[in-house]
Enzyme design. Structure first.
Site, PDB file in Angstrom:
ATOM      1  N   ARG A  86       0.790  -1.245   0.000  1.00  0.00           N
ATOM      2  CA  ARG A  86       0.000   0.000   0.000  1.00  0.00           C
ATOM      3  C   ARG A  86       0.816   1.286   0.000  1.00  0.00           C
ATOM      4  O   ARG A  86       0.247   2.373  -0.053  1.00  0.00           O
ATOM      5  CB  ARG A  86      -0.975   0.041   1.186  1.00  0.00           C
ATOM      6  N   ASP A  87       2.133   1.202   0.057  1.00  0.00           N
ATOM      7  CA  ASP A  87       2.921   2.441   0.044  1.00  0.00           C
ATOM      8  C   ASP A  87       4.222   2.237  -0.730  1.00  0.00           C
ATOM      9  O   ASP A  87       5.301   2.603  -0.268  1.00  0.00           O
ATOM     10  CB  ASP A  87       3.215   2.908   1.469  1.00  0.00           C
ATOM     11  N   ILE A  88       4.102   1.661  -1.929  1.00  0.00           N
ATOM     12  CA  ILE A  88       5.276   1.476  -2.781  1.00  0.00           C
ATOM     13  C   ILE A  88       5.674   2.833  -3.361  1.00  0.00           C
ATOM     14  O   ILE A  88       4.867   3.521  -3.982  1.00  0.00           O
ATOM     15  CB  ILE A  88       4.983   0.485  -3.919  1.00  0.00           C
ATOM     16  N   ASN A  92      11.050   3.458  -0.659  1.00  0.00           N
ATOM     17  CA  ASN A  92      10.790   2.169  -0.017  1.00  0.00           C
ATOM     18  C   ASN A  92      11.331   0.990  -0.818  1.00  0.00           C
ATOM     19  O   ASN A  92      11.109  -0.160  -0.456  1.00  0.00           O
ATOM     20  CB  ASN A  92       9.284   1.978   0.208  1.00  0.00           C
ATOM     21  N   THR A 124       1.174   7.882   0.736  1.00  0.00           N
ATOM     22  CA  THR A 124       1.907   8.992   0.137  1.00  0.00           C
ATOM     23  C   THR A 124       1.115   9.485  -1.071  1.00  0.00           C
ATOM     24  O   THR A 124       0.961   8.754  -2.052  1.00  0.00           O
ATOM     25  CB  THR A 124       3.314   8.539  -0.286  1.00  0.00           C
TER      26      THR A 124
END
Length: 241
Positions: A86-88, A92, A124
């Site tokens: 959910r936050d690639i 990261n 993000t």
């Protein structure tokens, strides 16, 4: 052996949640290894030391494709265990000394069987999938990660984010207002279709993780085979005049 140690400024339940997710993903070559941890009296995580992230970096087509295939391999492993990152985003995705890409920071990840369609979770904005901005577009699932991976892929090819600005990002994502990569670099024309599908606001139009792995693997194989054949027939390319 050199390692990286992460100590939360303010220990909270998210630290424990990230550990629970990360422990399900151990021993995959494209996920940063969690080497040790403790919760009390002072929480910390010990991870393998990586060389750096993708943030601010650009690569040629072959290298960028290999990196994204690494990321997709790590995500496929996570998705098979019911975990959505959910936050690639570039920061990261880390590279080791050999250039292998590995996914880090699982703090916003959740198990798919408890993910809801609400959008009140942390993400993000510039890399958020449309369904993270508008829950009416459907629940967050593996295709949310695919969307984010393709945003990173786009950024490390022509060297600029797909969506720029802040206030405008929401509208641009929901209306798919993108500049095709071939408009920036004509050599990227064979990637236009991939980005048109991956960055669709409609999840059903996007590739699955496995489909995208297959497509990119075939592209990479074709290019490398063509290069090797040309080299065998004609030798190395001539230096510029």
């Amino acid at each position: 052996m050199l390692v990286a140690i992460k100590v939360p400024i303010v220990p909270d339940k998210d630290f424990v949640k990230e550990l629970a997710v990360w422990l399900q993903l151990k021993n995959h070559p494209n996920i940063v290894k969690l080497l040790g941890y403790d919760i009390n009296p002072r929480p910390y995580k010990v991870m393998e030391l990586m060389k750096g992230s993708l943030h601010g970096k650009t690569f040629d087509k072959d290298t960028a494709t290999r990196i994204i295939l690494d990321v997709l391999s790590g995500l496929k492993h996570a998705h098979e265990k019911g975990i959505i990152h959910r936050d690639i985003k570039p920061s990261n995705i880390l590279l080791d000394a050999n250039g292998r890409a590995k996914i880090s920071d699982w703090g916003t990840a959740k198990f798919s069987d408890i993910i809801t369609s609400t959008n009140n979770e942390a993400f993000t904005l510039i890399y958020a999938a449309p369904e993270q901005l508008d829950p009416q577009l459907g629940p967050i699932d593996e295709k949310t990660d695919v969307y984010q991976v393709c945003e990173v892929f786009y950024e490390i090819l022509p060297g600029r984010p797909v969506f720029q600005g802040y206030v405008e990002v929401y509208s641009k994502k929901l209306n798919m207002q993108i500049t095709l990569p071939s408009s920036i670099d004509p050599d990227l024309k064979d990637y236009d279709k991939i980005f048109l599908k991956c960055l669709s606001p409609k999840k059903e139009d996007r590739y699955s993780t496995e489909e995208l792995i297959s497509i990119l693997s075939n592209k990479q194989y074709t290019r490398l085979t063509t290069k090797n054949t040309a080299y065998a027939l004609f030798g190395p390319p001539l230096p510029p005049l």
